[in-house]
Structure formats: structure tokens, C-alpha cells
Design a protein around this motif. Structure first.
Motif, PDB file in Angstrom:
ATOM      1  N   LYS A 113     -25.219 -32.205  59.467  1.00  0.00           N
ATOM      2  CA  LYS A 113     -26.047 -31.830  58.323  1.00  0.00           C
ATOM      3  C   LYS A 113     -25.664 -30.457  57.782  1.00  0.00           C
ATOM      4  O   LYS A 113     -25.753 -30.210  56.580  1.00  0.00           O
ATOM      5  N   ALA A 114     -25.209 -29.575  58.673  1.00  0.00           N
ATOM      6  CA  ALA A 114     -24.790 -28.246  58.229  1.00  0.00           C
ATOM      7  C   ALA A 114     -23.420 -28.268  57.560  1.00  0.00           C
ATOM      8  O   ALA A 114     -23.195 -27.592  56.554  1.00  0.00           O
ATOM      9  N   ASP A 115     -22.499 -29.060  58.134  1.00  0.00           N
ATOM     10  CA  ASP A 115     -21.116 -29.050  57.648  1.00  0.00           C
ATOM     11  C   ASP A 115     -20.841 -30.093  56.569  1.00  0.00           C
ATOM     12  O   ASP A 115     -19.955 -29.896  55.726  1.00  0.00           O
ATOM     13  N   ALA A 116     -21.524 -31.210  56.619  1.00  0.00           N
ATOM     14  CA  ALA A 116     -21.273 -32.304  55.674  1.00  0.00           C
ATOM     15  C   ALA A 116     -22.605 -32.960  55.322  1.00  0.00           C
ATOM     16  O   ALA A 116     -22.893 -34.079  55.749  1.00  0.00           O
ATOM     17  N   PRO A 117     -23.440 -32.284  54.542  1.00  0.00           N
ATOM     18  CA  PRO A 117     -24.810 -32.759  54.308  1.00  0.00           C
ATOM     19  C   PRO A 117     -24.905 -34.108  53.622  1.00  0.00           C
ATOM     20  O   PRO A 117     -25.955 -34.752  53.684  1.00  0.00           O
ATOM     21  N   GLY A 118     -23.851 -34.570  52.998  1.00  0.00           N
ATOM     22  CA  GLY A 118     -23.906 -35.863  52.340  1.00  0.00           C
ATOM     23  C   GLY A 118     -23.723 -37.036  53.270  1.00  0.00           C
ATOM     24  O   GLY A 118     -23.934 -38.197  52.879  1.00  0.00           O
ATOM     25  N   ARG A 119     -23.343 -36.773  54.508  1.00  0.00           N
ATOM     26  CA  ARG A 119     -23.091 -37.851  55.469  1.00  0.00           C
ATOM     27  C   ARG A 119     -24.376 -38.176  56.227  1.00  0.00           C
ATOM     28  O   ARG A 119     -25.023 -37.290  56.767  1.00  0.00           O
ATOM     29  N   ARG A 120     -24.711 -39.452  56.291  1.00  0.00           N
ATOM     30  CA  ARG A 120     -25.993 -39.820  56.892  1.00  0.00           C
ATOM     31  C   ARG A 120     -25.906 -41.105  57.719  1.00  0.00           C
ATOM     32  O   ARG A 120     -26.901 -41.785  57.917  1.00  0.00           O
ATOM     33  N   VAL A 121     -24.724 -41.441  58.244  1.00  0.00           N
ATOM     34  CA  VAL A 121     -24.574 -42.701  58.969  1.00  0.00           C
ATOM     35  C   VAL A 121     -24.053 -42.437  60.383  1.00  0.00           C
ATOM     36  O   VAL A 121     -23.102 -41.662  60.575  1.00  0.00           O
ATOM     37  N   ILE A 122     -24.685 -43.057  61.356  1.00  0.00           N
ATOM     38  CA  ILE A 122     -24.192 -43.114  62.734  1.00  0.00           C
ATOM     39  C   ILE A 122     -23.665 -44.527  62.952  1.00  0.00           C
ATOM     40  O   ILE A 122     -24.366 -45.501  62.670  1.00  0.00           O
ATOM     41  N   VAL A 123     -22.454 -44.648  63.450  1.00  0.00           N
ATOM     42  CA  VAL A 123     -21.846 -45.963  63.675  1.00  0.00           C
ATOM     43  C   VAL A 123     -21.655 -46.195  65.167  1.00  0.00           C
ATOM     44  O   VAL A 123     -21.219 -45.300  65.906  1.00  0.00           O
ATOM     45  N   SER A 124     -21.993 -47.406  65.605  1.00  0.00           N
ATOM     46  CA  SER A 124     -21.711 -47.820  66.975  1.00  0.00           C
ATOM     47  C   SER A 124     -21.470 -49.326  66.973  1.00  0.00           C
ATOM     48  O   SER A 124     -21.517 -49.982  65.934  1.00  0.00           O
ATOM     49  N   ALA A 136     -29.872 -43.770  69.751  1.00  0.00           N
ATOM     50  CA  ALA A 136     -29.295 -43.507  68.427  1.00  0.00           C
ATOM     51  C   ALA A 136     -30.281 -43.864  67.320  1.00  0.00           C
ATOM     52  O   ALA A 136     -30.385 -43.156  66.306  1.00  0.00           O
ATOM     53  N   GLU A 137     -31.011 -44.951  67.497  1.00  0.00           N
ATOM     54  CA  GLU A 137     -32.014 -45.335  66.503  1.00  0.00           C
ATOM     55  C   GLU A 137     -33.088 -44.262  66.379  1.00  0.00           C
ATOM     56  O   GLU A 137     -33.521 -43.911  65.278  1.00  0.00           O
ATOM     57  N   SER A 138     -33.500 -43.715  67.521  1.00  0.00           N
ATOM     58  CA  SER A 138     -34.521 -42.664  67.520  1.00  0.00           C
ATOM     59  C   SER A 138     -34.021 -41.415  66.802  1.00  0.00           C
ATOM     60  O   SER A 138     -34.718 -40.847  65.954  1.00  0.00           O
ATOM     61  N   VAL A 139     -32.799 -40.982  67.135  1.00  0.00           N
ATOM     62  CA  VAL A 139     -32.251 -39.775  66.513  1.00  0.00           C
ATOM     63  C   VAL A 139     -32.031 -39.993  65.022  1.00  0.00           C
ATOM     64  O   VAL A 139     -32.286 -39.102  64.201  1.00  0.00           O
ATOM     65  N   ALA A 140     -31.560 -41.169  64.654  1.00  0.00           N
ATOM     66  CA  ALA A 140     -31.344 -41.467  63.235  1.00  0.00           C
ATOM     67  C   ALA A 140     -32.648 -41.325  62.447  1.00  0.00           C
ATOM     68  O   ALA A 140     -32.670 -40.738  61.356  1.00  0.00           O
ATOM     69  N   ARG A 141     -33.732 -41.838  62.999  1.00  0.00           N
ATOM     70  CA  ARG A 141     -35.018 -41.730  62.302  1.00  0.00           C
ATOM     71  C   ARG A 141     -35.462 -40.277  62.180  1.00  0.00           C
ATOM     72  O   ARG A 141     -35.981 -39.864  61.136  1.00  0.00           O
ATOM     73  N   GLN A 142     -35.257 -39.492  63.219  1.00  0.00           N
ATOM     74  CA  GLN A 142     -35.693 -38.099  63.193  1.00  0.00           C
ATOM     75  C   GLN A 142     -34.931 -37.279  62.158  1.00  0.00           C
ATOM     76  O   GLN A 142     -35.478 -36.349  61.560  1.00  0.00           O
ATOM     77  N   HIS A 143     -33.658 -37.614  61.950  1.00  0.00           N
ATOM     78  CA  HIS A 143     -32.818 -36.799  61.063  1.00  0.00           C
ATOM     79  C   HIS A 143     -32.578 -37.444  59.701  1.00  0.00           C
ATOM     80  O   HIS A 143     -31.815 -36.897  58.897  1.00  0.00           O
ATOM     81  N   THR A 146     -28.940 -43.250  59.085  1.00  0.00           N
ATOM     82  CA  THR A 146     -28.946 -44.698  59.250  1.00  0.00           C
ATOM     83  C   THR A 146     -28.020 -45.075  60.392  1.00  0.00           C
ATOM     84  O   THR A 146     -26.902 -44.549  60.479  1.00  0.00           O
ATOM     85  N   LEU A 147     -28.473 -45.960  61.262  1.00  0.00           N
ATOM     86  CA  LEU A 147     -27.624 -46.468  62.339  1.00  0.00           C
ATOM     87  C   LEU A 147     -26.984 -47.767  61.873  1.00  0.00           C
ATOM     88  O   LEU A 147     -27.688 -48.738  61.556  1.00  0.00           O
ATOM     89  N   LYS A 148     -25.667 -47.794  61.837  1.00  0.00           N
ATOM     90  CA  LYS A 148     -24.928 -48.987  61.431  1.00  0.00           C
ATOM     91  C   LYS A 148     -24.172 -49.528  62.636  1.00  0.00           C
ATOM     92  O   LYS A 148     -23.471 -48.779  63.324  1.00  0.00           O
TER      93      LYS A 148
END
Length: 432
Positions: A113-124, A136-143, A146-148
Motif C-alpha cells: 500500500k505504501a509502495d504501490a497503492p493501486g495494487r489490491r490483489v493477493i494471488v494464491s 489470506a482472506e482475513s488479511v485481504a478484508r482488513q486491508h 481481493t484474494l484471487k
């Protein structure tokens, strides 16, 4: 076809064979489940008893200093670091794999979020171990991410795009044994502008890992599988030094404080990886884990992890060859990669129709015969892609070539006699 005599000869010629004597192996048990729980090292019981009777029983609270209890998370961490390509004081033992994954995912999300604020996807991967996906689902919701989930390895390159913040993978997939190319995927993710987190639960202690050489960002791992630390052993967490001090980890407990015994009301994070500790370390469990890690370090004069990996490949190759030769006509199919370079230290088998639902009962029948593997359920709607799995782990420290031969012979007999149909083998246990 390989004979049992061939296997006996290979055991006699094995330079690592003497390492088997480091373990208390129950008589009559052919243990092929070290990828779920490692065998008890012979040194562990005496060491834990020493901690109980002398360090705790006699020296009591003094042992935090006199026995070095306070340093155990870093001491054991430095030993594990030698197995996974991390530097001194870069890795610490603490908490569980799930908790440590939460810490590093949270840190990686803050960095992204600090270095690339436009990025919002976690992939696994959809087939990643479920606890990793839940965290990962929990962290994605907090921040606000989206978890893909991708269904196949082939889909990962397309996911390395301008939206990706974090790629989170287990280096060796728990279901199939597929081994990702850590260095190549990390480089590709970095080129795309993303961070990478590696779960080493099925690779640390099983095959050579080089976190620094791969330029990985974060890693977590398990202490009770190939590290032989015992049930519920502490896990470990690593951060590349370039990230370690950028942000607080979210569980800012007192052992992650810069000066925990000053007892100040405000939190100041410790330097480096120490801030990834949280609460009071579990000394009995850490002492047992150290014994387990020492069994692996004993292989260093014989070639270390490279030598263990060479034997692991030989064991799994022999197992696959025998399984297909002896049990192929009975419907046994290989569900792990055939290429050893893409396979960890486990082999997963499945059963073709009409036996595709019999896997659980077959594993229970094998266990009754003393051959210990385990079972992982597939997706009933997509059994061609995600079949029910008969899973077998090969720990080069104590697995012999004759164990491989004997296991397949028992599997052949269980299938040939249809022993698995007995009602006792078709009753579901709580833990599979």
C-alpha cells in the motif's frame, strides 16, 4: 522391476543410513507420514526431561538467564536458517504457521500500500493449504484487498499483472507434492512489481531451500513435519532484511518489543526479525524442536540438504515405479508430478473409477498393516482435477528403500484382496 533385494542393497550402500539411528522408530511400523508429523528423535525425551527436571524443576525462573531460555527463539531460528538459505539473525521461531503467515501478510500488505497503492490483489492457489487461504482472506478484508485463487499452476503467470500486490504460495503443494520454482516465480513477481510470500511447511528439512538466493520477501514454515519438532511444535518466520523494519507486525506483543524488560506502556518494535515474536516463547516445545532440527544438521558432513534431496528423489522414483508396476492394473494412478524437479519429498496416488471413492478405506487398511500414510479428500464435483489422495511422505533421514518396497507390496495386497471393504476401514475418524 525393482526387487526387495535391490532395495536391501541400496540401503546397505546408503551413506545416510546411519542417520536413521537418531530416531525412535516403533517396531513393525513403516512410517511414510513425516510430511504430516516427523518421527521422535532419540535425543528429545532426555532433553525435554532435563528442561523439566533441572532447568524448570531446580533452577526455576533463573533458567531464563542461566539456561538461555530467552534466547531459544533466535538460537533455534539460526539453526533453521542454515536449512533454508537465510542469514544469521534473520529467522525466528515463534507461534504457529498460521499466526506467522498473518504477520507477514499484514506486513506485505502495508508495504504494498505504501509502495504501490493501486495494487489490491493477493494471488494464491485454490489447492493451497486451507489455513493459508483462510488467513489470506482475513488479511485481504482488513486491508481492502481481493484474494484471487488460480486453479492450475499454468494460470499463475497471467496473474502477475499490474493489479497484483502479493503472490502467496506454498513451495511444495500439500495435496500433490508439486514443487514451485521459487527463484523464477519470485523474479517474475518482482518484475511485475509484487511481493512474494513462501510457505515452506513441506519443503524446510525436505529439500534445499535458498531464500536469499531466490531474493524472496517473506517466508513461514512448520516445525513438526520434516523438522521433527513434535506435535504442535513452534513454527518459524523470516523476512528479507530490506523489509524487516519497515512496518510493525500486527501482533505487537512484549517479546517483539525493543526492551521488553523495561516494561514501558508504549510499544517500540525490536530491531530486525525479533519484532516478529509476540508472546512468551514455549520453552518445552522449543527445546524439542531444537533436537529435531539437530537431526537434519547432522547430515551436513555428508552433504547436508543436497545429499538428503538426492536420496529423497531416489526414494520417490522407486516408489512411483513400483506403484505403477504392481498396482497400475488395480487402478492406482500417480497424482504427483512425474518430473522429480517439480516434486517435493512426497508422492500422491489416486484411484481410478470405480475405486475413486475407496482411498480413505485403503489408507486405513494400510495403517492397520503398519504402513502409515494419510488421506486427503478431493473435490467430489471435480475428481478428474482434484481427486481423493493417498499421500506418502519420504523422509531421507529415516526412510529406507525396503520401506518403499514393503509399502507397495501391502498396497497391492489391500487392493487385490479388497481388504479395504471391511466395515472397520470405512468408519470416518476425526483426523485423516
Amino acid at each position: 522391476m525393482i526387487t526387495r533385494q535391490d532395495c536391501e542393497v541400496r540401503d546397505q550402500e546408503d551413506p545416510l543410513f546411519e542417520l536413521r539411528h537418531q530416531f525412535d522408530l516403533p517396531p513393525g511400523i513403516n512410517y511414510l507420514d513425516g510430511n504430516s508429523l516427523g518421527v521422535l528423535p532419540r535425543a528429545t525425551a532426555a532433553r525435554v526431561q532435563e528442561v523439566i527436571a533441572r532447568e524448570w524443576g531446580m533452577d526455576l525462573i533463573k533458567s531464563w538467564n542461566t539456561a538461555g531460555w530467552i534466547d531459544l527463539p533466535r538460537k533455534v531460528g539460526n539453526k533453521i536458517a542454515r536449512l533454508v538459505g537465510a542469514g544469521p539473525d534473520e529467522l525466528v521461531t515463534a507461534d504457529s504457521t498460521s499466526v506467522n503467515l498473518y504477520k507477514v501478510l499484514h506486513a506485505a500488505a502495508q508495504i504494498s500500500k505504501a509502495d504501490a497503492p493501486g495494487r489490491r490483489v493477493i494471488v494464491s492457489e485454490r489447492s493451497n493449504f486451507p489455513t493459508d487461504l483462510y488467513i489470506a482472506e482475513s488479511v485481504a478484508r482488513q486491508h481492502g484487498f481481493t484474494l484471487k485463487l488460480v486453479d492450475t499452476v499454468d494460470e499463475i503467470p497471467a496473474a502477475l499483472n499490474a493489479e497484483l500486490a502479493i503472490l502467496m504460495l506454498t513451495e511444495v503443494n500439500y495435496r500433490t507434492g508439486y514443487r514451485h520454482d521459487m527463484k523464477a516465480l519470485t523474479a517474475a513477481s518482482h518484475a511485475a512489481g509484487a511481493l512474494v510470500i513462501w510457505d515452506l511447511a513441506h519443503s524446510a528439512g525436505a529439500l534445499p531451500v535458498d531464500l536469499k538466493g531466490a531474493d524472496a520477501d517473506f517466508a513461514v514454515g512448520c516445525g513438526y513435519k520434516y523438522l521433527n519438532g513434535g506435535p504442535g511444535a513452534p513454527a518459524f518466520v523470516w523476512s528479507h532484511p530490506r523489509h524487516a523494519e519497515r512496518f510493525w507486525q500486527p501482533l505487537s506483543g512484549w517479546m517483539g518489543h525493543a526492551a521488553p524488560f523495561q516494561f514501558t506502556p508504549d510499544y517500540r518494535p525490536a530491531a530486525g526479525i525479533t519484532r516478529y515474536q509476540c508472546g512468551t516463547p514455549a520453552i518445552l516445545a522449543l527445546s524439542a524442536l531444537e533436537c529435531g532440527v539437530d537431526t537434519l544438521l547432522a547430515a551436513e558432513p555428508m552433504g547436508g540438504m543436497d545429499a538428503l534431496r538426492k536420496k529423497s528423489v531416489a526414494l520417490t522414483e522407486a516408489f512411483i515405479a513400483l506403484a505403477e508396476a504392481r498396482c497400475g492394473e488395480q487402478g492406482v494412478r500417480l497424482s504427483s508430478p512425474r518430473d522429480a524437479n517439480q516434486r517435493g519429498s512426497q508422492v500422491c496416488l489416486s484411484l481410478a473409477a470405480p475405486l475413486h471413492e475407496a482411498g480413505y478405506a485403503v489408507v486405513k487398511a494400510l495403517i492397520a498393516r503398519g504402513v502409515i500414510g494419510d488421506y486427503r479428500a478431493g473435490d467430489p464435483q471435480r475428481l478428474d482435477e482434484f481427486p481423493h489422495i493417498l499421500r506418502f511422505g519420504f523422509t531421507p533421514l529415516y526412510t529406507r528403500f525396503v520401506d518403499v518396497w514393503d509399502a507397495i507390496e501391502h498396497l497391492h495386497q489391500v487392493l487385490q484382496t479388497e481388504e479395504w471393504r471391511e466395515p472397520r476401514f470405512n468408519q470416518q475418524d476425526a483426523v485423516t
